[in-house]
Design a protein around this motif. Structure first.
Motif, PDB file in Angstrom:
ATOM      1  N   GLN A  58     -36.462  -4.339  26.493  1.00 33.66           N
ATOM      2  CA  GLN A  58     -38.116  -4.593  25.844  1.00 33.66           C
ATOM      3  C   GLN A  58     -38.196  -6.057  25.992  1.00 33.66           C
ATOM      4  O   GLN A  58     -37.075  -6.984  26.086  1.00 33.66           O
ATOM      5  N   ILE A  59     -39.590  -6.499  26.109  1.00 31.70           N
ATOM      6  CA  ILE A  59     -39.776  -7.973  25.877  1.00 31.70           C
ATOM      7  C   ILE A  59     -40.359  -7.947  24.693  1.00 31.70           C
ATOM      8  O   ILE A  59     -41.187  -7.440  24.135  1.00 31.70           O
ATOM      9  N   THR A  60     -39.736  -9.322  23.931  1.00 33.84           N
ATOM     10  CA  THR A  60     -40.192  -9.754  22.570  1.00 33.84           C
ATOM     11  C   THR A  60     -40.298 -11.111  22.269  1.00 33.84           C
ATOM     12  O   THR A  60     -39.607 -11.947  23.121  1.00 33.84           O
ATOM     13  N   GLU A  61     -40.751 -11.449  21.313  1.00 31.09           N
ATOM     14  CA  GLU A  61     -40.653 -13.020  20.645  1.00 31.09           C
ATOM     15  C   GLU A  61     -39.517 -13.204  19.779  1.00 31.09           C
ATOM     16  O   GLU A  61     -39.429 -12.396  18.857  1.00 31.09           O
ATOM     17  N   THR A  62     -38.853 -14.188  19.741  1.00 31.17           N
ATOM     18  CA  THR A  62     -37.846 -14.486  18.723  1.00 31.17           C
ATOM     19  C   THR A  62     -38.410 -15.785  17.935  1.00 31.17           C
ATOM     20  O   THR A  62     -39.345 -16.204  18.375  1.00 31.17           O
TER      21      THR A  62
ATOM     22  N   VAL B 166     -36.341  -8.846  36.292  1.00 34.72           N
ATOM     23  CA  VAL B 166     -37.055  -9.094  37.795  1.00 34.72           C
ATOM     24  C   VAL B 166     -37.793  -8.067  38.099  1.00 34.72           C
ATOM     25  O   VAL B 166     -39.057  -8.411  38.722  1.00 34.72           O
ATOM     26  N   GLU B 167     -37.519  -6.840  37.981  1.00 34.60           N
ATOM     27  CA  GLU B 167     -38.344  -5.694  38.253  1.00 34.60           C
ATOM     28  C   GLU B 167     -39.798  -5.754  37.492  1.00 34.60           C
ATOM     29  O   GLU B 167     -40.766  -5.202  37.979  1.00 34.60           O
ATOM     30  N   GLN B 168     -39.576  -6.398  36.476  1.00 36.65           N
ATOM     31  CA  GLN B 168     -40.696  -6.383  35.568  1.00 36.65           C
ATOM     32  C   GLN B 168     -41.611  -7.611  35.775  1.00 36.65           C
ATOM     33  O   GLN B 168     -42.567  -7.967  34.902  1.00 36.65           O
ATOM     34  N   GLY B 169     -41.184  -8.370  36.680  1.00 41.25           N
ATOM     35  CA  GLY B 169     -42.010  -9.523  37.254  1.00 41.25           C
ATOM     36  C   GLY B 169     -41.643 -10.948  36.415  1.00 41.25           C
ATOM     37  O   GLY B 169     -42.433 -11.690  36.459  1.00 41.25           O
ATOM     38  N   HIS B 170     -40.646 -10.858  35.923  1.00 45.48           N
ATOM     39  CA  HIS B 170     -39.952 -12.045  34.915  1.00 45.48           C
ATOM     40  C   HIS B 170     -38.821 -12.587  35.734  1.00 45.48           C
ATOM     41  O   HIS B 170     -38.306 -12.135  36.498  1.00 45.48           O
ATOM     42  N   ILE B 171     -38.639 -13.904  35.399  1.00 44.37           N
ATOM     43  CA  ILE B 171     -37.579 -14.708  35.962  1.00 44.37           C
ATOM     44  C   ILE B 171     -36.548 -14.925  34.775  1.00 44.37           C
ATOM     45  O   ILE B 171     -36.891 -15.514  33.603  1.00 44.37           O
TER      46      ILE B 171
ATOM     47  N   ILE C  85     -29.353 -10.613  25.299  1.00 44.20           N
ATOM     48  CA  ILE C  85     -30.620 -11.425  24.926  1.00 44.20           C
ATOM     49  C   ILE C  85     -30.757 -12.391  25.972  1.00 44.20           C
ATOM     50  O   ILE C  85     -29.893 -13.364  26.154  1.00 44.20           O
ATOM     51  N   ARG C  86     -31.913 -12.414  26.857  1.00 42.14           N
ATOM     52  CA  ARG C  86     -31.894 -13.272  28.060  1.00 42.14           C
ATOM     53  C   ARG C  86     -33.384 -13.935  27.731  1.00 42.14           C
ATOM     54  O   ARG C  86     -34.395 -13.241  27.962  1.00 42.14           O
ATOM     55  N   PRO C  87     -33.403 -15.407  27.363  1.00 42.65           N
ATOM     56  CA  PRO C  87     -34.549 -15.851  27.164  1.00 42.65           C
ATOM     57  C   PRO C  87     -35.469 -15.777  28.841  1.00 42.65           C
ATOM     58  O   PRO C  87     -34.706 -15.775  29.934  1.00 42.65           O
ATOM     59  N   LEU C  88     -36.555 -15.949  28.728  1.00 46.81           N
ATOM     60  CA  LEU C  88     -37.353 -15.480  30.086  1.00 46.81           C
ATOM     61  C   LEU C  88     -37.894 -17.118  30.595  1.00 46.81           C
ATOM     62  O   LEU C  88     -38.603 -17.751  29.698  1.00 46.81           O
ATOM     63  N   ALA C  89     -37.870 -17.269  31.763  1.00 47.92           N
ATOM     64  CA  ALA C  89     -38.315 -18.577  32.476  1.00 47.92           C
ATOM     65  C   ALA C  89     -40.046 -18.344  32.739  1.00 47.92           C
ATOM     66  O   ALA C  89     -40.582 -19.428  32.606  1.00 47.92           O
TER      67      ALA C  89
END
Length: 154
Positions: free
Chosen positions: A6-10, A117-122, A149-153
């Protein structure tokens, strides 16, 4: 292997950390003693952990682990020995939970990064591993859980 990411905010989180730089083959030698040192130092200061032990990998290098052994805390820790105060910054991140032995983490990260990457993020240049359940809770590696947990660019 991994749960649905999932994509979320910390949010900002105070931490106590021990910085470590070692050859990859020495990670097993430094993790256990480092965790014990970190937890003992925090306890000596009367500070309770505010979550699970995690690692913050500051630089990804195939030969070297450059990371911090970390624990979230509710109040700032005072620098003592190798322990330093720090902070987990707020960020947009991708998260998942990997179930299994630590030896499978490399493949779990590959699967997770491919999903990002499949979700369009780096994927960002750093990563975090939070050890939700491991050897102290149960010696059976199939029960171990590591939050990736991977922060997104972007």
């Amino acid at each position: 292997m991994i749960e649905t990411p999932q994509i979320t905010e910390t949010t900002n989180q105070l931490t106590a950390v021990i910085p470590v730089v070692v050859p990859r083959n020495q990670i097993g030698e430094v993790m256990g003693p480092g965790i014990h040192e970190l937890l003992a130092t925090v306890a000596e200061q009367g500070i309770a952990p505010a979550g699970a032990v995690f690692t913050h990998h500051r630089r990804l290098d195939p030969e070297v682990f450059d990371f911090e052994i970390s624990i979230p805390v509710a109040t700032p820790v005072a620098a003592a020995g190798r322990v330093q105060p720090s902070q987990w910054p707020s960020a947009t991140v991708a998260k998942t939970v990997y179930h299994g032995p630590y030896e499978g983490l490399g493949a779990a990260w590959e699967e997770f990064d491919a999903w990002i990457v499949e979700q369009g993020h780096i994927p960002g240049p750093v990563l975090y591993e939070s050890y939700l359940a491991g050897p102290p809770a149960n010696p059976d590696p199939s029960t171990w859980q590591t939050e990736l947990i991977r922060p997104l660019a972007t």
